[in-house]
Design an enzyme around this catalytic site. Structure first.
Site, PDB file in Angstrom:
ATOM      1  N   GLU A  75       2.035  -0.211  15.684  1.00  0.00           N
ATOM      2  CA  GLU A  75       2.656   0.986  15.037  1.00  0.00           C
ATOM      3  C   GLU A  75       3.450   1.742  16.205  1.00  0.00           C
ATOM      4  OE1 GLU A  75      -0.442   0.128  14.727  1.00  0.00           O
ATOM      5  OE2 GLU A  75      -0.730  -0.117  12.485  1.00  0.00           O
ATOM      6  N   PHE A 128      -2.933   5.658  11.241  1.00  0.00           N
ATOM      7  CA  PHE A 128      -2.090   4.930  12.048  1.00  0.00           C
ATOM      8  C   PHE A 128      -0.560   5.379  12.357  1.00  0.00           C
ATOM      9  CE2 PHE A 128      -4.496   1.582   9.478  1.00  0.00           C
ATOM     10  CZ  PHE A 128      -5.746   1.728  10.452  1.00  0.00           C
ATOM     11  N   SER A 140       0.710  -1.239   0.039  1.00  0.00           N
ATOM     12  CA  SER A 140      -0.049   0.059  -0.093  1.00  0.00           C
ATOM     13  C   SER A 140       0.749   1.228   0.173  1.00  0.00           C
ATOM     14  CB  SER A 140      -0.741   0.004   1.096  1.00  0.00           C
ATOM     15  OG  SER A 140      -1.839  -1.003   1.163  1.00  0.00           O
TER      16      SER A 140
END
Lengths: 317, 281
Positions: free
Chosen positions: A61, A86, A40
């Site tokens: 994260e 995120f 992505s």
């Protein structure tokens, strides 16, 4: 009025990915970290070319931000990659303490920003991230408008020492800035000259602002379009010089009107040159599922919304 | 290598520093600071390989991160006594315009500090990052971190623990101040930690315990054993069984002194139990 041509629509995240690929070849200190979104974020080429400098963190994260901060100790330049939501809200305190307050040279690279993430809906869209990041002392905040500019920004932030938030998006959008542009952090780019209104736009809204300017020109209104890719530090001089000429301003961004570019511009104007301003932004709301075009239409983030805001602000002069 | 007697003298002086620092500003965290005095004195003066002076990059030397930043008095004293900054600067602890902030920070440029800490749970990730950079740089020195046991209630710790084991971060020794107390009381009452050794083992770590974490020889032996475990594909954690408030009788066996300063009378009694060895600041 200067016209701009779409040389072929591309996603801004590919600009990031291609910039990172180039940095892999040119800067041995650049390392990349990703939280399970390598494809992505278009980080696959860097990963394949430099597996020893690519760190798959998994869906963690907070740990990614902390590891990135630690990696700067010893001279690495970490680029973290995940969605904007995120990259910011989820890890605000980690960025605040381990990166910003600790003055670590971390580049937080955030894709799928804003509402144009589309069908995944509000859990994954974020319209608050510019505000979150610009509130942090010492944080540089950049929101690029097309593929070429995102690539140029990716290269530029590697040479800049300090924490940076680089915001870009998912959909294919017009690519219209020069491929060979020099990206100057904190420097506004004036795209058109005009006398009746200043349109200050960032990110995906810059192309929309150019479309709006053409529509306005046909209606006899001369719009000066300024691309603000760096929201912090803000190029106040460029904005003030333009409004001194036009006397009114429309700000346009894919972000909540609270905390975004519009507020930064309003503060500048309030301090130095009180000026009528209209805000093209989301109205303190979450997003929802839909195609990017549908969402930009529904939430008033397109050229038509900018034209409407211009027509209003001009009457307030 | 330092002999135990000189390390003990240093510990006594560090205790005095801690007590006098928190007393002066009537704030700070003496309990955990005292509990870790033996460990940090031994770490900085016997265990870690350190260069002269301070460089943020910490290249070609061991690097330590304090994750439970509230025990700042002990790290400030240990750093000052090791020569990172003037001992007299301990006088400025928690005062306006000081480099010795309530919780450690790089923001004011205090030599010896490489990351801000205070908001808990972040130091293990940071330490892993520096350990990864050491590997990339071909630097064979080690990275150490210290965590409170209560701090292990933070989820980020376990993200980091999973990463370190899954990625063979074996140039890293995490240590836990296992005093079984936190602000609101016993960890067992606030949020039970369960078996820390079983948890870390299940995550894929080498686990060692130092049963008397306030004993210098036990710390030396335990950390030597921990060092011997590095370089074998696994991160290493040392559970350091300590006594909060160690060295001051009325501060021991209670969590009451987690974040409370002694009054004049209490200070006098505490200092009397720890006679000056190397000179007060």
């Amino acid at each position: 009025m200067k016209k701009y041509t779409n040389t072929g629509s591309k996603d801004t995240r590919s600009g990031f990915g291609d910039g990172l690929t180039e940095l892999g070849k040119t800067n041995p200190n650049v390392v990349a970290l990703c939280a399970d979104l390598t494809g992505s974020l278009k980080m696959n080429a860097f990963k394949d070319n430099h597996p020893e400098r690519f760190f798959q963190i998994g869906i963690a994260e907070a740990n990614m931000i902390g590891i990135a901060a630690g990696m700067t100790i010893g001279g690495k330049i970490p680029f973290t990659g995940t969605f904007a939501n995120f990259s910011t809200g989820r890890v605000y305190d980690q960025i605040r303490q381990s990166v910003a307050y600790s003055d670590k040279n971390v580049k937080i690279c955030a894709s799928h920003a804003g509402i144009t993430l589309g069908e995944d809906g509000a859990t994954h869209q974020i319209l608050e991230d510019i505000g979150l990041m610009k509130m942090l002392p010492g944080m540089t905040v950049i929101n690029t408008c097309d593929y070429n500019q995102t690539k140029a920004a990716t290269l530029a932030i590697a040479d800049f020492h300090g924490p940076v938030y680089l915001r870009f998006g998912r959909p294919k959008v017009a690519n219209f800035t020069p491929a060979d542009q020099k990206f100057e952090i904190g420097k506004a780019v004036q795209l058109t000259e005009g006398t009746d209104v200043t349109i200050v736009a960032t990110g995906h809204l810059v192309w929309e602002a150019l479309q709006a300017a053409e529509t306005l020109e046909a209606a006899g209104i001369s719009a000066e379009v300024i691309n603000i890719h760096t929201i912090k530090p803000l190029d106040e001089e460029a904005i003030l010089a333009s409004v001194a000429k036009t006397g009114c301003v429309v700000t346009a961004e894919e972000h909540n009107f609270l905390g975004g570019l519009g507020e930064s511009v309003a503060r500048t104007l309030a301090l130095h040159r009180p000026t009528p301003q209209e805000f093209v932004a989301t109205q303190d709301t979450f997003g929802e599922s839909g195609t990017p075009a549908q969402l930009m239409e529904k939430y008033g983030l397109n050229a038509a919304s900018i034209v409407k805001a211009v027509n209003k602000v001009i009457t307030r002069k | 290598m330092s002999d135990n007697k000189s390390l003990e003298n240093l510990v006594t002086q560090v205790r005095r520093d801690i007590l006098r620092m928190v007393h002066k500003v009537n704030s700070g965290h003496p309990g955990g600071s005292l509990g870790c005095a033996e460990f940090l004195v031994t770490l900085y003066n016997d265990i870690m390989k350190l260069n002269d002076g301070f460089a943020m990059d910490g290249k070609e030397e061991d690097v330590f991160f304090l994750s439970n930043g509230h025990i700042s008095p002990v790290i400030y004293s240990v750093l000052a006594r090791r020569g990172y900054f003037p001992v007299d600067e301990l006088n400025t602890f928690r005062l306006l315009d000081s480099r010795l902030q309530g919780h450690p920070t790089t923001h004011e440029g205090l030599p010896g500090i490489r990351i801000a800490s205070g908001s808990l749970g972040q130091g293990m990730s940071v330490a892993i990052g520096t350990a990864l950079t050491k590997k990339l740089n071909g630097d064979n020195h080690l990275v150490y971190s210290l965590h409170g046991d209560g701090e292990l209630q933070e989820g980020q710790i376990w993200e980091a623990a999973m990463y370190a084991a899954g990625n063979n971060v074996d140039n890293y020794i995490a240590t836990v101040d296992y005093n079984k107390k936190q602000i609101d009381g016993a960890t067992d009452d606030v949020l039970p930690l369960g078996s820390l050794s079983a948890k870390f083992e299940a995550f894929g770590w080498e686990v060692l315990e130092i049963e008397d974490g306030n004993n210098i020889q036990a710390i030396k032996d335990g950390m030597a054993a921990a060092k011997a475990k590095t370089g074998n594909g696994k991160p290493v954690v040392v559970l350091l069984h300590t006594e909060m408030g160690n060295g001051v009788d009325f501060m021991m066996n209670t969590h009451a002194w987690h974040g409370k300063a002694p009054n004049d009378e209490q200070l006098e009694s505490a200092l009397a139990q720890n006679p000056e060895t190397l000179g007060d600041y």
